[in-house]
Design a protein around this motif. Structure first.
Motif, mmCIF file in Angstrom:
data_model
loop_
_atom_site.group_PDB
_atom_site.id
_atom_site.type_symbol
_atom_site.label_atom_id
_atom_site.label_comp_id
_atom_site.label_asym_id
_atom_site.label_seq_id
_atom_site.Cartn_x
_atom_site.Cartn_y
_atom_site.Cartn_z
ATOM 1 N N ARG A 86 27.370 19.011 21.704
ATOM 2 C CA ARG A 86 26.466 20.152 21.844
ATOM 3 C C ARG A 86 26.192 20.832 20.507
ATOM 4 O O ARG A 86 25.075 21.262 20.251
ATOM 5 C CB ARG A 86 27.032 21.149 22.839
ATOM 6 N N GLU A 91 19.264 23.273 21.027
ATOM 7 C CA GLU A 91 19.339 23.682 22.433
ATOM 8 C C GLU A 91 18.381 22.902 23.327
ATOM 9 O O GLU A 91 18.739 22.498 24.429
ATOM 10 C CB GLU A 91 19.073 25.185 22.543
ATOM 11 N N TYR A 94 19.694 19.371 23.898
ATOM 12 C CA TYR A 94 20.856 19.433 24.803
ATOM 13 C C TYR A 94 20.404 19.622 26.245
ATOM 14 O O TYR A 94 20.837 18.901 27.138
ATOM 15 C CB TYR A 94 21.797 20.565 24.377
ATOM 16 N N ARG A 95 19.529 20.589 26.475
ATOM 17 C CA ARG A 95 19.056 20.862 27.842
ATOM 18 C C ARG A 95 18.296 19.670 28.432
ATOM 19 O O ARG A 95 18.448 19.354 29.596
ATOM 20 C CB ARG A 95 18.182 22.106 27.873
#
Length: 174
Positions: A86, A91, A94-95
Protein backbone atom coordinates in the motif's frame (compact mmCIF):
# COMPACT_ATOMS: atom_id res chain seq x y z
CA UNK A 1 -17.71 -2.69 -1.59
CA UNK A 2 -15.97 -4.64 1.15
CA UNK A 3 -17.24 -8.21 1.51
CA UNK A 4 -15.56 -8.97 4.81
CA UNK A 5 -17.73 -6.95 7.22
CA UNK A 6 -20.85 -8.42 5.60
CA UNK A 7 -19.50 -11.97 5.79
CA UNK A 8 -18.45 -11.38 9.39
CA UNK A 9 -21.98 -10.19 10.14
CA UNK A 10 -23.39 -13.31 8.51
CA UNK A 11 -21.08 -15.62 10.44
CA UNK A 12 -21.95 -13.83 13.68
CA UNK A 13 -25.64 -14.18 12.96
CA UNK A 14 -25.15 -17.79 11.93
CA UNK A 15 -23.35 -18.59 15.16
CA UNK A 16 -26.09 -16.97 17.19
CA UNK A 17 -28.75 -18.77 15.18
CA UNK A 18 -26.98 -22.10 15.59
CA UNK A 19 -26.80 -21.62 19.34
CA UNK A 20 -30.48 -20.75 19.50
CA UNK A 21 -31.39 -23.72 17.30
CA UNK A 22 -29.77 -26.14 19.75
CA UNK A 23 -32.71 -25.45 22.03
CA UNK A 24 -34.98 -26.93 19.35
CA UNK A 25 -33.01 -30.16 18.94
CA UNK A 26 -35.37 -32.04 21.23
CA UNK A 27 -38.13 -31.37 18.71
CA UNK A 28 -36.38 -33.41 16.02
CA UNK A 29 -38.26 -36.53 17.10
CA UNK A 30 -41.56 -34.83 16.30
CA UNK A 31 -40.25 -34.00 12.82
CA UNK A 32 -39.74 -37.63 11.87
CA UNK A 33 -41.92 -38.93 9.06
CA UNK A 34 -44.04 -41.24 11.18
CA UNK A 35 -47.77 -41.44 10.97
CA UNK A 36 -50.29 -41.56 13.78
CA UNK A 37 -49.79 -45.32 14.03
CA UNK A 38 -46.10 -44.80 14.87
CA UNK A 39 -44.85 -46.46 11.68
CA UNK A 40 -42.51 -44.78 9.25
CA UNK A 41 -44.53 -43.19 6.44
CA UNK A 42 -41.57 -42.16 4.30
CA UNK A 43 -41.04 -43.61 0.87
CA UNK A 44 -37.31 -43.01 0.70
CA UNK A 45 -35.77 -45.82 -1.27
CA UNK A 46 -32.39 -45.15 0.36
CA UNK A 47 -30.54 -44.50 -2.88
CA UNK A 48 -29.43 -41.07 -1.64
CA UNK A 49 -30.29 -39.24 -4.84
CA UNK A 50 -32.36 -36.54 -3.12
CA UNK A 51 -34.99 -37.03 -5.79
CA UNK A 52 -37.88 -36.03 -3.57
CA UNK A 53 -39.02 -39.53 -2.86
CA UNK A 54 -38.88 -38.82 0.87
CA UNK A 55 -42.18 -37.71 2.29
CA UNK A 56 -42.29 -35.73 5.44
CA UNK A 57 -42.02 -32.25 6.81
CA UNK A 58 -40.27 -29.54 4.90
CA UNK A 59 -38.08 -26.85 6.34
CA UNK A 60 -36.67 -23.56 5.16
CA UNK A 61 -33.07 -22.92 6.15
CA UNK A 62 -30.16 -20.71 5.26
CA UNK A 63 -27.50 -22.66 3.36
CA UNK A 64 -23.93 -21.38 3.19
CA UNK A 65 -22.26 -22.02 -0.17
CA UNK A 66 -18.49 -21.66 -0.22
CA UNK A 67 -16.51 -21.11 -3.42
CA UNK A 68 -13.51 -23.17 -4.46
CA UNK A 69 -10.98 -22.90 -1.62
CA UNK A 70 -7.86 -22.72 -3.80
CA UNK A 71 -9.24 -19.80 -5.79
CA UNK A 72 -10.42 -18.05 -2.64
CA UNK A 73 -7.05 -18.47 -0.92
CA UNK A 74 -5.32 -17.08 -4.01
CA UNK A 75 -7.47 -13.95 -3.90
CA UNK A 76 -6.93 -13.55 -0.17
CA UNK A 77 -3.18 -13.82 -0.73
CA UNK A 78 -3.36 -11.16 -3.43
CA UNK A 79 -5.27 -8.89 -1.05
CA UNK A 80 -2.69 -9.46 1.68
CA UNK A 81 0.16 -8.67 -0.73
CA UNK A 82 -1.70 -5.56 -1.85
CA UNK A 83 -2.03 -4.32 1.72
CA UNK A 84 1.73 -4.85 2.18
CA UNK A 85 2.41 -2.78 -0.94
CA UNK A 86 0.00 0.00 0.00
CA UNK A 87 2.77 2.46 0.78
CA UNK A 88 4.31 1.86 -2.65
CA UNK A 89 1.08 2.59 -4.53
CA UNK A 90 -0.86 5.80 -4.82
CA UNK A 91 -4.36 5.76 -3.37
CA UNK A 92 -6.20 5.39 -6.69
CA UNK A 93 -4.02 2.43 -7.77
CA UNK A 94 -4.56 0.78 -4.40
CA UNK A 95 -8.34 1.27 -4.50
CA UNK A 96 -8.59 0.06 -8.10
CA UNK A 97 -6.65 -3.13 -7.34
CA UNK A 98 -8.63 -3.73 -4.13
CA UNK A 99 -11.93 -3.31 -5.99
CA UNK A 100 -10.70 -5.74 -8.66
CA UNK A 101 -9.89 -8.38 -6.03
CA UNK A 102 -13.25 -7.88 -4.30
CA UNK A 103 -15.06 -8.16 -7.64
CA UNK A 104 -13.25 -11.44 -8.35
CA UNK A 105 -14.24 -12.72 -4.88
CA UNK A 106 -17.87 -11.88 -5.59
CA UNK A 107 -17.67 -13.64 -8.97
CA UNK A 108 -16.30 -16.78 -7.26
CA UNK A 109 -19.18 -16.76 -4.79
CA UNK A 110 -21.73 -16.13 -7.54
CA UNK A 111 -20.31 -19.03 -9.58
CA UNK A 112 -20.52 -21.34 -6.56
CA UNK A 113 -24.15 -20.36 -5.99
CA UNK A 114 -24.99 -20.83 -9.70
CA UNK A 115 -23.41 -24.32 -9.62
CA UNK A 116 -25.47 -25.16 -6.53
CA UNK A 117 -28.65 -23.79 -8.13
CA UNK A 118 -28.12 -26.01 -11.18
CA UNK A 119 -27.65 -29.08 -8.99
CA UNK A 120 -30.82 -28.25 -7.03
CA UNK A 121 -32.86 -28.02 -10.24
CA UNK A 122 -32.41 -31.78 -10.63
CA UNK A 123 -33.85 -32.53 -7.19
CA UNK A 124 -37.54 -32.48 -6.39
CA UNK A 125 -36.95 -32.43 -2.63
CA UNK A 126 -35.05 -29.10 -2.61
CA UNK A 127 -35.86 -25.63 -3.91
CA UNK A 128 -34.12 -22.28 -3.65
CA UNK A 129 -36.43 -19.52 -2.43
CA UNK A 130 -33.90 -16.67 -2.43
CA UNK A 131 -30.16 -16.03 -2.51
CA UNK A 132 -27.57 -13.43 -1.53
CA UNK A 133 -24.42 -13.67 -3.62
CA UNK A 134 -22.57 -11.10 -1.53
CA UNK A 135 -23.04 -13.28 1.53
CA UNK A 136 -22.67 -16.63 -0.22
CA UNK A 137 -25.98 -17.90 1.13
CA UNK A 138 -29.26 -19.21 -0.23
CA UNK A 139 -32.65 -19.64 1.38
CA UNK A 140 -33.27 -23.33 0.81
CA UNK A 141 -36.56 -25.20 1.15
CA UNK A 142 -36.73 -28.95 1.32
CA UNK A 143 -37.50 -32.07 3.22
CA UNK A 144 -35.44 -32.66 6.31
CA UNK A 145 -33.76 -35.69 4.75
CA UNK A 146 -32.83 -33.83 1.56
CA UNK A 147 -31.38 -30.91 3.53
CA UNK A 148 -29.21 -33.21 5.64
CA UNK A 149 -28.18 -35.14 2.54
CA UNK A 150 -27.08 -31.89 0.84
CA UNK A 151 -24.94 -31.09 3.87
CA UNK A 152 -23.46 -34.60 4.12
CA UNK A 153 -22.59 -34.71 0.41
CA UNK A 154 -20.85 -31.33 0.57
CA UNK A 155 -23.33 -29.56 -1.69
CA UNK A 156 -23.64 -26.93 1.06
CA UNK A 157 -21.05 -25.94 3.63
CA UNK A 158 -23.44 -25.13 6.44
CA UNK A 159 -27.12 -25.03 7.34
CA UNK A 160 -28.47 -22.30 9.59
CA UNK A 161 -31.92 -21.16 10.71
CA UNK A 162 -34.06 -19.27 8.21
CA UNK A 163 -33.82 -16.15 10.40
CA UNK A 164 -30.09 -15.99 9.62
CA UNK A 165 -30.88 -15.23 5.99
CA UNK A 166 -33.46 -12.64 6.93
CA UNK A 167 -30.98 -10.99 9.31
CA UNK A 168 -28.50 -10.39 6.50
CA UNK A 169 -30.93 -8.49 4.31
CA UNK A 170 -30.70 -4.69 4.07
CA UNK A 171 -32.90 -2.89 6.54
CA UNK A 172 -32.93 -5.67 9.11
CA UNK A 173 -31.36 -5.54 12.53
CA UNK A 174 -28.90 -8.22 13.66
Amino acid sequence: MDLFPNRRRFLGLAGTGAAVSVAGCSQLDSASPTGSDGEDDSTDDGDGDGSGETLGPTSTVTAYIQPDQEDLVELQQRQLNLSRQRTELNESEYRAELEQIQQEQLELIEAAIEDFESSVEDMDALAIADSSAQMGIVLLEGTTGALIEALNEGAVDGLFPEATFRGTQPGTLP
